[in-house]
Design a protein around this motif. Structure first.
Motif, PDB file in Angstrom:
ATOM      1  N   TRP A  12       0.802  -1.220   0.000  1.00 41.89           N
ATOM      2  CA  TRP A  12       0.000   0.000   0.000  1.00 41.89           C
ATOM      3  C   TRP A  12       0.838   1.274   0.000  1.00 41.89           C
ATOM      4  CZ3 TRP A  12      -4.727  -1.623  -0.933  1.00 41.89           C
ATOM      5  CH2 TRP A  12      -5.094  -2.897  -0.500  1.00 41.89           C
ATOM      6  N   SER A 146      -4.823  -0.286  -4.714  1.00 42.24           N
ATOM      7  CA  SER A 146      -5.653   0.846  -4.296  1.00 42.24           C
ATOM      8  C   SER A 146      -6.974   0.882  -5.063  1.00 42.24           C
ATOM      9  CB  SER A 146      -4.900   2.163  -4.491  1.00 42.24           C
ATOM     10  OG  SER A 146      -3.734   2.198  -3.696  1.00 42.24           O
ATOM     11  N   LEU A 149      -9.131  -1.680  -3.607  1.00 41.89           N
ATOM     12  CA  LEU A 149      -9.582  -1.211  -2.292  1.00 41.89           C
ATOM     13  C   LEU A 149     -10.801  -0.300  -2.423  1.00 41.89           C
ATOM     14  CD1 LEU A 149      -8.952  -0.713   0.836  1.00 41.89           C
ATOM     15  CD2 LEU A 149      -7.724   1.311   0.045  1.00 41.89           C
ATOM     16  N   LEU A 150     -10.735   0.682  -3.304  1.00 43.55           N
ATOM     17  CA  LEU A 150     -11.827   1.638  -3.475  1.00 43.55           C
ATOM     18  C   LEU A 150     -13.076   0.961  -4.032  1.00 43.55           C
ATOM     19  CD1 LEU A 150      -9.893   4.704  -4.912  1.00 43.55           C
ATOM     20  CD2 LEU A 150     -10.988   4.559  -2.677  1.00 43.55           C
ATOM     21  N   LYS A 153     -14.023  -2.494  -0.921  1.00 41.67           N
ATOM     22  CA  LYS A 153     -14.089  -2.451   0.537  1.00 41.67           C
ATOM     23  C   LYS A 153     -15.011  -1.339   1.033  1.00 41.67           C
ATOM     24  CE  LYS A 153      -9.637  -4.595   1.658  1.00 41.67           C
ATOM     25  NZ  LYS A 153     -10.188  -5.667   2.506  1.00 41.67           N
ATOM     26  N   GLU A 157     -13.289  -0.114   6.421  1.00 39.90           N
ATOM     27  CA  GLU A 157     -12.043  -0.816   6.112  1.00 39.90           C
ATOM     28  C   GLU A 157     -11.077   0.089   5.358  1.00 39.90           C
ATOM     29  OE1 GLU A 157     -12.589  -4.627   4.282  1.00 39.90           O
ATOM     30  OE2 GLU A 157     -14.101  -5.256   5.734  1.00 39.90           O
ATOM     31  N   ARG A 158     -11.602   0.891   4.430  1.00 39.97           N
ATOM     32  CA  ARG A 158     -10.733   1.801   3.675  1.00 39.97           C
ATOM     33  C   ARG A 158     -10.092   2.830   4.601  1.00 39.97           C
ATOM     34  NH1 ARG A 158     -15.218   2.481  -0.130  1.00 39.97           N
ATOM     35  NH2 ARG A 158     -15.101   4.752   0.100  1.00 39.97           N
ATOM     36  N   GLN A 162      -6.035   3.292   5.407  1.00 44.49           N
ATOM     37  CA  GLN A 162      -5.328   4.547   5.143  1.00 44.49           C
ATOM     38  C   GLN A 162      -4.724   5.116   6.424  1.00 44.49           C
ATOM     39  OE1 GLN A 162      -4.445   5.414   2.378  1.00 44.49           O
ATOM     40  NE2 GLN A 162      -5.938   4.759   0.843  1.00 44.49           N
ATOM     41  N   VAL A 193      -9.509   8.537   1.228  1.00 45.09           N
ATOM     42  CA  VAL A 193     -10.314   7.326   1.420  1.00 45.09           C
ATOM     43  C   VAL A 193     -11.298   7.129   0.270  1.00 45.09           C
ATOM     44  CG1 VAL A 193     -12.027   6.233   2.945  1.00 45.09           C
ATOM     45  CG2 VAL A 193     -10.053   7.397   3.934  1.00 45.09           C
ATOM     46  N   THR A 195     -14.384   9.063  -0.062  1.00 45.91           N
ATOM     47  CA  THR A 195     -15.735   9.150   0.485  1.00 45.91           C
ATOM     48  C   THR A 195     -16.028  10.589   0.868  1.00 45.91           C
ATOM     49  OG1 THR A 195     -17.283   8.145   2.069  1.00 45.91           O
ATOM     50  CG2 THR A 195     -15.070   8.687   2.887  1.00 45.91           C
ATOM     51  N   ALA A 232      -8.928  -3.517   8.983  1.00 40.86           N
ATOM     52  CA  ALA A 232      -8.576  -3.223   7.587  1.00 40.86           C
ATOM     53  C   ALA A 232      -8.680  -4.453   6.696  1.00 40.86           C
ATOM     54  CB  ALA A 232      -7.174  -2.623   7.519  1.00 40.86           C
TER      55      ALA A 232
END
Length: 235
Positions: A12, A146, A149-150, A153, A157-158, A162, A193, A195, A232
């Motif tokens: 990451w 990444s 992840l976006l 998750k 968790e994101r 981070q 993140v 969001t 995570a």
């Protein structure tokens, strides 16, 4: 505490700080011969997406966010770069425009290295060449992780992941048993993140209630990184 062995931080985190580490003195001197250093305040721009590069940037001290902006002006932070890292070399290597923008997250001391010196050193130094190739390959892997992840998750968790990565970047003069202090705005954290700001504020409150961290203004103190690692789910 160290997270080595219990969290795969390399999945990451970019590694551009390793490019110049122990570079042969002659190569390093050639690279830095015409460098200029500047102290930039928080929020100052290093380069903008779409501009043509005239050099690369070395973070002598401080932190810089790399980000993209959509048509509405909303930022998506791709990465937070730390002391010792290089920025801007992708555009020079591709002989094209900057693919993203960069701005300081805090007061930072930045060295600018002219494009000509970078390319000349790259041409003459097999070590710098090999390190850049290895770094670019690793960065591709990090970006792929990444994106996954976006896409897959949930926000909890994101955000947990981070915060773990940021904890490693802000871990300066760390002593065992101390909480690591992360100094970042809620807007920047939300952008990292992927969001809304209100979601970040809500989940941070949940993390506080669950004993993972404390806050004071914009500062976040990670008190239980093990709980964040479990949450995570990034093994």
């Amino acid at each position: 505490m160290s997270i080595q062995g219990i969290f795969p931080i390399d999945k990451w985190n970019f590694k551009s700080e390793s490019i110049l580490t122990d570079l042969p003195a002659a190569d390093f001197e050639q690279l830095m011969v015409h460098k200029s250093e500047h102290v930039l305040k928080k929020g100052e721009i290093l380069f903008r997406e779409g501009a043509y590069p005239s050099g690369i940037y070395y973070i002598v001290e401080g932190k810089v966010k790399k980000y993209k902006t959509d048509k509405t002006g909303r930022e998506q932070i791709i990465y937070v770069a730390n002391t010792g890292e290089l920025l801007g070399y992708h555009a020079i290597l591709s002989q094209y425009r900057y693919p993203d923008s960069a701005a300081t997250l805090e007061e930072s001391r930045i060295a600018f290295i002219p494009k000509e010196d970078f390319l000349l050193t790259l041409q003459q130094s097999s070590i710098l060449n090999n390190r850049l190739l290895k770094t670019l390959s690793h960065e591709f892997s990090v970006l792929a992780n990444s994106i996954t992840l976006l896409a897959q998750k949930p926000v909890r968790e994101r955000l947990a992941l981070q915060l773990i990565v940021l904890r490693e970047k802000y871990k300066v003069n760390f002593e065992e048993g101390e909480a690591v202090e992360i100094n970042i705005s809620r807007d920047d954290l939300a952008s990292l993140v992927g969001t809304a700001r209100e979601n970040v504020v809500r989940v941070l409150t949940e993390f506080k209630e669950e004993g993972m961290l404390k806050t004071k203004g914009r500062k976040i103190f990670i008190s239980d990184v093990k709980k964040l690692i479990v949450l995570a789910n990034a093994g």
